[in-house]
Design an enzyme around this catalytic site. Structure first.
Site, PDB file in Angstrom:
ATOM      1  N   LYS A  14       0.831  -1.208   0.000  1.00  0.00           N
ATOM      2  CA  LYS A  14       0.000   0.000   0.000  1.00  0.00           C
ATOM      3  C   LYS A  14       0.868   1.262   0.000  1.00  0.00           C
ATOM      4  CE  LYS A  14      -2.159  -1.082   3.853  1.00  0.00           C
ATOM      5  NZ  LYS A  14      -1.631  -2.393   4.294  1.00  0.00           N
ATOM      6  N   ARG A  89      -9.493   0.700   8.662  1.00  0.00           N
ATOM      7  CA  ARG A  89      -9.028  -0.641   9.026  1.00  0.00           C
ATOM      8  C   ARG A  89     -10.053  -1.379   9.881  1.00  0.00           C
ATOM      9  NH1 ARG A  89      -3.206   0.337   8.360  1.00  0.00           N
ATOM     10  NH2 ARG A  89      -2.031  -1.579   8.576  1.00  0.00           N
ATOM     11  N   ARG A 128      11.999  -5.807   5.126  1.00  0.00           N
ATOM     12  CA  ARG A 128      11.997  -4.370   5.428  1.00  0.00           C
ATOM     13  C   ARG A 128      12.545  -4.140   6.836  1.00  0.00           C
ATOM     14  NH1 ARG A 128       6.468  -1.069   4.931  1.00  0.00           N
ATOM     15  NH2 ARG A 128       5.900  -2.326   6.731  1.00  0.00           N
ATOM     16  N   ARG A 134      11.805  -0.344  11.985  1.00  0.00           N
ATOM     17  CA  ARG A 134      10.432  -0.446  12.494  1.00  0.00           C
ATOM     18  C   ARG A 134      10.311  -1.675  13.393  1.00  0.00           C
ATOM     19  NH1 ARG A 134       5.757   0.563   8.065  1.00  0.00           N
ATOM     20  NH2 ARG A 134       4.650  -0.730   9.566  1.00  0.00           N
ATOM     21  N   ARG A 146      -0.147  -9.068  13.295  1.00  0.00           N
ATOM     22  CA  ARG A 146      -0.706  -8.003  12.434  1.00  0.00           C
ATOM     23  C   ARG A 146      -1.594  -8.610  11.360  1.00  0.00           C
ATOM     24  NH1 ARG A 146       4.667  -5.171  10.727  1.00  0.00           N
ATOM     25  NH2 ARG A 146       3.363  -3.978   9.299  1.00  0.00           N
TER      26      ARG A 146
HETATM   27  P1  B4P Z   1       4.445  -1.445   2.122  1.00  0.00           P
HETATM   28  O1  B4P Z   1       3.984  -0.866   0.863  1.00  0.00           O
HETATM   29  O2  B4P Z   1       5.225  -0.530   2.959  1.00  0.00           O
HETATM   30  O3  B4P Z   1       3.343  -2.067   3.043  1.00  0.00           O
HETATM   31  P2  B4P Z   1       2.026  -1.516   3.673  1.00  0.00           P
HETATM   32  O4  B4P Z   1       0.972  -2.371   3.094  1.00  0.00           O
HETATM   33  O5  B4P Z   1       1.887  -0.036   3.474  1.00  0.00           O
HETATM   34  O6  B4P Z   1       2.329  -1.756   5.214  1.00  0.00           O
HETATM   35  P3  B4P Z   1       1.750  -1.755   6.695  1.00  0.00           P
HETATM   36  O7  B4P Z   1       0.391  -2.350   6.755  1.00  0.00           O
HETATM   37  O8  B4P Z   1       2.847  -2.414   7.433  1.00  0.00           O
HETATM   38  O9  B4P Z   1       1.747  -0.320   7.257  1.00  0.00           O
HETATM   39  P4  B4P Z   1       0.895   0.722   8.054  1.00  0.00           P
HETATM   40  O10 B4P Z   1       1.860   1.819   8.161  1.00  0.00           O
HETATM   41  O11 B4P Z   1      -0.402   0.999   7.367  1.00  0.00           O
HETATM   42  O12 B4P Z   1       5.309  -2.710   1.737  1.00  0.00           O
HETATM   43  C1  B4P Z   1       5.977  -3.540   2.665  1.00  0.00           C
HETATM   44  C2  B4P Z   1       7.312  -4.000   2.119  1.00  0.00           C
HETATM   45  O13 B4P Z   1       7.133  -4.733   0.903  1.00  0.00           O
HETATM   46  C3  B4P Z   1       8.254  -2.855   1.776  1.00  0.00           C
HETATM   47  O14 B4P Z   1       9.528  -3.177   2.247  1.00  0.00           O
HETATM   48  C4  B4P Z   1       8.251  -2.801   0.258  1.00  0.00           C
HETATM   49  O15 B4P Z   1       9.495  -2.389  -0.280  1.00  0.00           O
HETATM   50  C5  B4P Z   1       7.976  -4.245  -0.122  1.00  0.00           C
HETATM   51  N1  B4P Z   1       7.244  -4.355  -1.383  1.00  0.00           N
HETATM   52  C6  B4P Z   1       6.223  -3.555  -1.796  1.00  0.00           C
HETATM   53  N2  B4P Z   1       5.794  -3.943  -3.022  1.00  0.00           N
HETATM   54  C7  B4P Z   1       6.538  -5.045  -3.377  1.00  0.00           C
HETATM   55  C8  B4P Z   1       6.569  -5.914  -4.524  1.00  0.00           C
HETATM   56  N3  B4P Z   1       5.742  -5.726  -5.554  1.00  0.00           N
HETATM   57  N4  B4P Z   1       7.446  -6.940  -4.533  1.00  0.00           N
HETATM   58  C9  B4P Z   1       8.286  -7.119  -3.480  1.00  0.00           C
HETATM   59  N5  B4P Z   1       8.331  -6.330  -2.377  1.00  0.00           N
HETATM   60  C10 B4P Z   1       7.471  -5.299  -2.323  1.00  0.00           C
HETATM   61  O16 B4P Z   1       0.512   0.139   9.512  1.00  0.00           O
HETATM   62  C11 B4P Z   1       1.424  -0.059  10.580  1.00  0.00           C
HETATM   63  C12 B4P Z   1       0.681  -0.187  11.944  1.00  0.00           C
HETATM   64  O17 B4P Z   1       0.049   1.091  12.284  1.00  0.00           O
HETATM   65  C13 B4P Z   1      -0.490  -1.171  12.033  1.00  0.00           C
HETATM   66  O18 B4P Z   1      -0.055  -2.486  12.324  1.00  0.00           O
HETATM   67  C14 B4P Z   1      -1.351  -0.561  13.191  1.00  0.00           C
HETATM   68  O19 B4P Z   1      -0.835  -0.897  14.441  1.00  0.00           O
HETATM   69  C15 B4P Z   1      -1.199   0.932  13.000  1.00  0.00           C
HETATM   70  N6  B4P Z   1      -2.314   1.516  12.198  1.00  0.00           N
HETATM   71  C16 B4P Z   1      -2.165   2.099  10.973  1.00  0.00           C
HETATM   72  N7  B4P Z   1      -3.360   2.527  10.498  1.00  0.00           N
HETATM   73  C17 B4P Z   1      -4.294   2.187  11.442  1.00  0.00           C
HETATM   74  C18 B4P Z   1      -5.719   2.341  11.521  1.00  0.00           C
HETATM   75  N8  B4P Z   1      -6.411   2.904  10.505  1.00  0.00           N
HETATM   76  N9  B4P Z   1      -6.361   1.878  12.614  1.00  0.00           N
HETATM   77  C19 B4P Z   1      -5.692   1.315  13.619  1.00  0.00           C
HETATM   78  N10 B4P Z   1      -4.343   1.134  13.617  1.00  0.00           N
HETATM   79  C20 B4P Z   1      -3.632   1.572  12.544  1.00  0.00           C
END
Ligand code: B4P
Length: 197
Positions: A14, A89, A128, A134, A146
């Site tokens: 995302k 979420r 990552r 992190r 998670r």
């Molecule tokens: P990302 O792109 O960073 O992953 P994400 O889905 O955004 O991550 P996440 O769910 O952890 O984050 P959030 O900050 O929302 O990709 C992950 C990795 O994969 C990276 O290293 C990237 O380089 C790699 N990658 C991407 N695309 C790729 C591909 N095509 N091939 C290979 N590798 C690839 O949430 C973090 C925490 O915040 C949650 O657990 C929760 O505690 C809290 N939180 C956030 N929003 C919340 C909400 N609305 N309500 C309650 N808690 C919340």
């Protein structure tokens, strides 16, 4: 105004895809994960509360993230549209978002749901964790928690938007550029449909 939700489990890409989409479509990026990490970095009371939950792989309370999103919407009155990344979420967050957008006389145009297998999610997040600093990416148990939280509380959010036919599934495995092209194809189709009506 064009508002989209980028949806998917932790590590589905995302954040990665959001960076590219906001540039192409001139959208404001609202990532609740980034907003929470900024509170943690600044050691605010909200950040301290959030950190203890995030480090365990749990979600932060609804009222906290809804408040953050509400302020961010208020702060950008002239926006052409918002990309919601990692929000909503929970079902309560989805209902709150609908109401906030209604007040602005707009709505969610599309929810793009990235699909990635669990093994690949764990692999990406651990990778990552080697460089990101992190806490929630370092430990296999926290990553699995998670993903469990996602199945328990977040996947029902897709059902909420399915009722209005807004959910489009997109394969989240492949190169970043391939996935970006698939997402753009769906957004362009939606925009063309809106202009046609
Ligand atoms: P990302 O792109 O960073 O992953 P994400 O889905 O955004 O991550 P996440 O769910 O952890 O984050 P959030 O900050 O929302 O990709 C992950 C990795 O994969 C990276 O290293 C990237 O380089 C790699 N990658 C991407 N695309 C790729 C591909 N095509 N091939 C290979 N590798 C690839 O949430 C973090 C925490 O915040 C949650 O657990 C929760 O505690 C809290 N939180 C956030 N929003 C919340 C909400 N609305 N309500 C309650 N808690 C919340």
């Amino acid at each position: 105004m064009f508002n989209l939700i980028l949806f998917g489990p932790p590590g589905s890409g995302k954040g990665t895809q959001s960076e590219k989409l906001i540039k192409k479509y001139h959208l404001n990026h609202l990532s609740t994960g980034d907003l929470l990490r900024s509170e943690i970095y600044n050691k605010t009371p909200l950040g301290l509360e959030a950190k203890s939950l995030m480090d365990k792989g749990h979600l932060v309370p609804d009222e906290v993230v809804i408040g953050m999103i509400s302020s961010a919407l208020e702060a950008n009155p002239k926006s052409q549209g918002f990309l919601f990344d990692g929000f909503p979420r929970t079902s309560a967050q989805a209902e709150a978002l609908d109401k906030l957008l209604q007040l602005k006389k707009t709505n969610v145009a599309i929810m793009l749901a990235l699909e990635v297998s669990e093994d690949e999610l764990v692999r990406r997040l651990l990778k990552r964790g080697e460089t990101s600093g992190r806490h929630d990416d370092i430990n296999d148990t926290v990553i699995r928690e998670r993903i469990l939280e996602y199945h328990r509380k977040t996947s029902p959010v897709a059902e909420h938007y399915k009722k209005t036919g807004k959910v489009v599934k997109v394969a989240g495995i492949g190169s970043v550029d391939e996935i970006f092209a698939s997402l753009c194809k769906e957004i362009d189709k939606k925009i063309a449909g809106q202009n046609h009506n």
